[in-house]
Design an enzyme around this catalytic site. Structure first.
Site, short mmCIF file in Angstrom:
data_model
loop_
_atom_site.label_atom_id
_atom_site.label_comp_id
_atom_site.label_asym_id
_atom_site.label_seq_id
_atom_site.Cartn_x
_atom_site.Cartn_y
_atom_site.Cartn_z
N CYS A 1 50.62 41.73 51.76
CA CYS A 1 51.83 41.45 52.54
C CYS A 1 52.21 39.97 52.55
O CYS A 1 51.36 39.10 52.66
CB CYS A 1 51.63 41.89 53.97
SG CYS A 1 50.99 43.54 54.18
N ARG B 1 52.73 39.67 45.01
CA ARG B 1 51.56 39.99 45.81
C ARG B 1 51.39 41.49 46.02
O ARG B 1 50.32 41.95 46.43
CB ARG B 1 51.65 39.28 47.17
CG ARG B 1 51.59 37.77 47.06
CD ARG B 1 51.84 37.11 48.39
NE ARG B 1 50.79 37.37 49.34
CZ ARG B 1 49.72 36.61 49.52
NH1 ARG B 1 49.57 35.51 48.79
NH2 ARG B 1 48.81 36.91 50.41
N TRP C 1 52.56 45.84 52.54
CA TRP C 1 51.68 46.71 51.78
C TRP C 1 51.04 47.65 52.81
O TRP C 1 50.31 47.21 53.69
CB TRP C 1 50.62 45.89 51.05
CG TRP C 1 49.76 46.66 50.09
CD1 TRP C 1 50.07 47.02 48.82
CD2 TRP C 1 48.41 47.12 50.33
NE1 TRP C 1 49.01 47.68 48.24
CE2 TRP C 1 47.98 47.75 49.15
CE3 TRP C 1 47.54 47.06 51.41
CZ2 TRP C 1 46.71 48.31 49.03
CZ3 TRP C 1 46.29 47.63 51.30
CH2 TRP C 1 45.88 48.24 50.12
N ASN D 1 50.55 40.27 59.09
CA ASN D 1 49.59 40.67 58.08
C ASN D 1 48.24 40.87 58.75
O ASN D 1 47.87 40.09 59.62
CB ASN D 1 49.43 39.60 57.00
CG ASN D 1 50.68 39.40 56.18
OD1 ASN D 1 51.59 40.22 56.21
ND2 ASN D 1 50.73 38.31 55.43
N GLY D 2 47.50 41.89 58.33
CA GLY D 2 46.20 42.13 58.93
C GLY D 2 46.15 43.48 59.62
O GLY D 2 47.02 44.33 59.44
N GLU E 1 35.76 45.07 32.68
CA GLU E 1 37.01 44.36 32.91
C GLU E 1 38.13 44.93 32.04
O GLU E 1 39.27 45.07 32.50
CB GLU E 1 36.82 42.86 32.64
CG GLU E 1 38.08 42.02 32.74
CD GLU E 1 38.73 42.01 34.12
OE1 GLU E 1 39.86 41.51 34.23
OE2 GLU E 1 38.10 42.51 35.09
N LYS F 1 41.60 46.53 33.51
CA LYS F 1 42.93 46.07 33.12
C LYS F 1 43.81 47.24 32.67
O LYS F 1 44.97 47.34 33.04
CB LYS F 1 42.84 45.02 32.00
CG LYS F 1 42.41 43.67 32.45
CD LYS F 1 43.46 43.00 33.32
CE LYS F 1 42.82 42.07 34.33
NZ LYS F 1 42.10 42.70 35.43
N GLU G 1 44.69 49.49 35.68
CA GLU G 1 45.53 48.80 36.66
C GLU G 1 47.01 48.84 36.30
O GLU G 1 47.85 49.08 37.17
CB GLU G 1 45.11 47.32 36.76
CG GLU G 1 43.97 47.01 37.68
CD GLU G 1 43.71 45.52 37.76
OE1 GLU G 1 43.49 45.01 38.87
OE2 GLU G 1 43.74 44.84 36.70
N HIS H 1 24.02 59.20 28.42
CA HIS H 1 23.57 59.83 29.66
C HIS H 1 24.75 60.36 30.47
O HIS H 1 24.79 60.20 31.69
CB HIS H 1 22.74 58.83 30.47
CG HIS H 1 21.55 58.32 29.74
ND1 HIS H 1 20.40 59.06 29.58
CD2 HIS H 1 21.33 57.14 29.08
CE1 HIS H 1 19.52 58.37 28.87
NE2 HIS H 1 20.07 57.21 28.56
N LYS I 1 48.05 41.51 45.08
CA LYS I 1 47.42 40.38 44.42
C LYS I 1 46.23 39.84 45.21
O LYS I 1 45.19 39.54 44.66
CB LYS I 1 48.45 39.26 44.21
CG LYS I 1 47.91 38.04 43.47
CD LYS I 1 47.45 38.40 42.08
CE LYS I 1 46.93 37.21 41.31
NZ LYS I 1 46.34 37.59 40.02
#
Length: 608
Positions: free
Chosen positions: A2, A27, A74, A100-101, A481, A485, A488, A504, A603
């Site tokens: 946010c 963000r 958000w 925010n929070g 990673e 990516k 995402e 396995h 973000k």
């Protein structure tokens, strides 16, 4: 996550706020809103979806209001609807709040307020704040906000305005980043300097428990006991050009291509060639204190956690220090075994990641020394740790981290080099590492020069539904990673595994429709990964491999390969991750995805 933008001054507030919110779109958000005080009346406009929807509604507002607040949300409490969007108002719409929070005692406060006749129009915890402040508001907005916050449990970055005090903006912070920005005849409040850097670079970072009161010509800061707090003014060291796309179609590709310069900036002034060591000015520990460290814990989330895994390999391999990597979200809720001989390193691009910050605070409580590796100057982690180092990657706008990851790895290499030279590494070995680090920027440019080749390869994978990424040793975290990516930004299901673990379980998924991406440079485990490639080929899997220049063996087995230059094993991740970043980017573009603002992601994650 946010975004907050507020202003009080001599210019119309709505255009300034909308402009600031657009700079915070990166963000991540799912709704937005704006409140402006005009001629003694509080006007509020909100909308689910992108800012373009809100902008149409704001166009109808009277444009003369000089104080206002804006927010990109958000969703946490309640779905991303117009009703749940911020700002939230009190019953008579004379007071507006952005937040925010998370307010942890919102349920009990809501019950208390309902008993007093308050009617709620949203599912959010933030609306509770609006009604609570209104209930306690007599003559002073500042006093009402402080009185309300004394009853609140949880985290907040808060902005409040009222038509009863049409030039005043009150802001408060506890656990969620917030700063005030000082202009000429106008003052701002924001959760991110990117929103206001066009107007001023002079900022004051609020700490937990602080409340700022702004008018066009003055400001003051107090704590929740109303004691005045005197704080220094910081200067943002980057300008508007650095947060613009600069002709690139997306921030992500711009930031991928910025990596040679970003890595150079990470190392600038820190390599000691003759000594075969590194200098990290923010680590204000003596050699004896560094030698007293018996154990290191690296804690982080997401991409930073993958960088931490590479750091673990480096620190144990080269510095011979027992090292563990912990998800910050898990570390904070365990009873971790740390003491004054433990160094706990928190890694965060934003320096505001809630779980990483909480993990570092928990470590400090238990007597450990703390160190931060962050990108954002003045961030909370940077201010609270015992020691720290900035990665100097420059602002990273794309939600999917790229240049911050490689710069984190380089920063961990510098830390490892410093510690290794104090222990068992010889000066000759140290010089070899320094030389390899110095070569990195040019080697990165060389790999990025193959972007066109990778763009063509992306056509093969754009229709995939699943993908498997495999690596060994230093490049197992790179496989993780690469998978992150791809999932995402392209929404293709992807998983990363150590290549030997494929047998396995994951091997059951492999067929001619399953692309398998191997991170397979010619390092100490090369022959082992050749066998894993053969196992995939035997099951008709499609193989894409990142290999070292001149590779013959895997190149014969793979369907497609991309080459990277030779470097020392510990630095191969910096090069081997680049083709995976480019592959994810070009696949996402080909699939028509919103590369810079992927769905449901933020973000900087400043809530649990």
């Amino acid at each position: 996550m946010c975004g907050i933008v507020g202003v009080t001054g001599g210019r119309p507030a709505a255009p300034l706020i909308m402009e600031g919110l657009k700079r915070l779109e990166y963000r991540g958000y799912d709704s937005a809103g704006l409140a402006v005080v005009t001629d003694g009346v509080l006007d509020i406009e909100k909308a689910a979806g992108k800012l373009a929807v809100l902008e149409k509604r704001v166009a109808s507002l009277n444009g003369t209001g000089r104080v206002g607040l804006g927010h990109t949300r958000w969703a946490t409490h309640g779905a991303p609807t117009t009703e749940n969007a911020h700002p939230h108002a009190n019953a008579d719409a004379t007071l507006a709040v952005v937040h925010n929070g998370i307010i942890e005692n919102a349920t009990s406060l809501r019950e208390w307020l309902s008993e007093r006749g308050c009617e709620f129009r949203s599912e959010t915890d933030t609306e509770v704040l609006a009604h609570l402040i209104s209930e306690l508001y007599t003559d002073s907005l500042e006093e009402a906000v402080i009185a309300a916050l004394r009853r609140v449990e949880g985290t907040y970055g808060l902005g409040v305005i009222s038509s009863r005090e049409p030039e005043t903006l009150v802001a408060a912070r506890s656990g969620s980043p917030l700063m005030i920005a000082l202009g000429d005849g106008e003052h701002f409040v924001t959760s991110d300097a990117a929103a206001v850097v066009e107007h001023t670079r002079s900022v004051v970072y609020l700490d937990d428990g602080e409340v700022a009161v702004l008018t066009p010509d003055a400001y003051h800061i107090v704590d929740l006991d109303t004691t005045r707090v005197h704080k220094s003014v910081s200067v943002v060291d980057w300008d508007l050009d650095t947060i613009e796309r600069g002709g690139h179609p997306h921030f992500m590709i711009k930031e991928i291509l910025e990596q040679p310069d970003a890595i150079t900036n990470t190392m600038r002034g820190r390599l000691l060639e003759d000594e075969g060591s590194a200098r990290l000015g923010g680590i204000d520990m003596t050699d004896d204190q560094l030698l007293a460290i018996e154990r290191i814990v690296l804690t982080a989330c997401g991409t930073s956690w993958h960088a931490a895994l590479i750091g673990e390999y480096m620190l144990e391999d080269l510095a011979r220090i027992p090292t563990e990597v912990e998800y910050a979200s898990e570390f904070r809720y365990r009873t971790p075994l740390v003491d004054n001989r433990t160094l706990v390193v928190g890694i965060s691009q934003s320096g505001e990641t809630a779980d990483t910050l909480a993990a570092l605070r928990e470590a400090k409580k238990r007597g450990a020394r703390t160190l931060g590796i962050v990108n954002s100057v003045g961030s909370t982690i940077a201010r609270e740790v015992d020691s720290g180092t900035y990665i100097h990657a420059g602002p990273e706008i794309g939600v999917a981290s790229t240049k911050a990851f490689t710069c984190q790895v380089v920063s961990l290499a510098l830390l490892t080099l410093r510690l290794a030279r104090l222990r068992s590494m010889s000066v000759l070995q140290g010089r070899e590492v320094v030389l390899a680090l110095q070569r990195l920027p040019d080697q990165v440019r060389e790999v990025l020069g193959r972007a066109e080749q990778i763009e063509k390869l992306a056509e093969t994978y754009a229709l995939a539904q699943n993908a498997l990424f495999l690596g060994r040793g230093y490049n197992f975290p790179v496989a993780l990673e690469g998978a992150l990516k791809l999932k995402e930004i392209s929404y293709i299901h992807a998983e990363g595994y150590p290549a030997a673990e494929m047998k396995h379980g994951p091997i059951a998924l492999i067929d001619e429709m399953m692309p398998v991406i191997f991170v397979a440079p010619n390092d100490g485990v090369y022959q082992k990964i050749v066998s894993n490639v053969q196992e995939v080929r035997a099951r008709h899997g499609k193989v894409f491999a990142v290999v070292t220049e001149g590779d013959d063996e895997i190149t014969r087995l793979a369907d497609q390969t991309v080459e990277i230059p030779k470097t020392i094993d510990s630095l191969t991740p910096v090069l081997s991750v680049l083709p995976l970043q480019l592959l994810a980017y070009y696949v996402a573009v080909r699939r028509g995805c919103d590369v810079d603002q992927p769905r449901n992601l933020a973000k900087s994650v400043t809530v649990e």
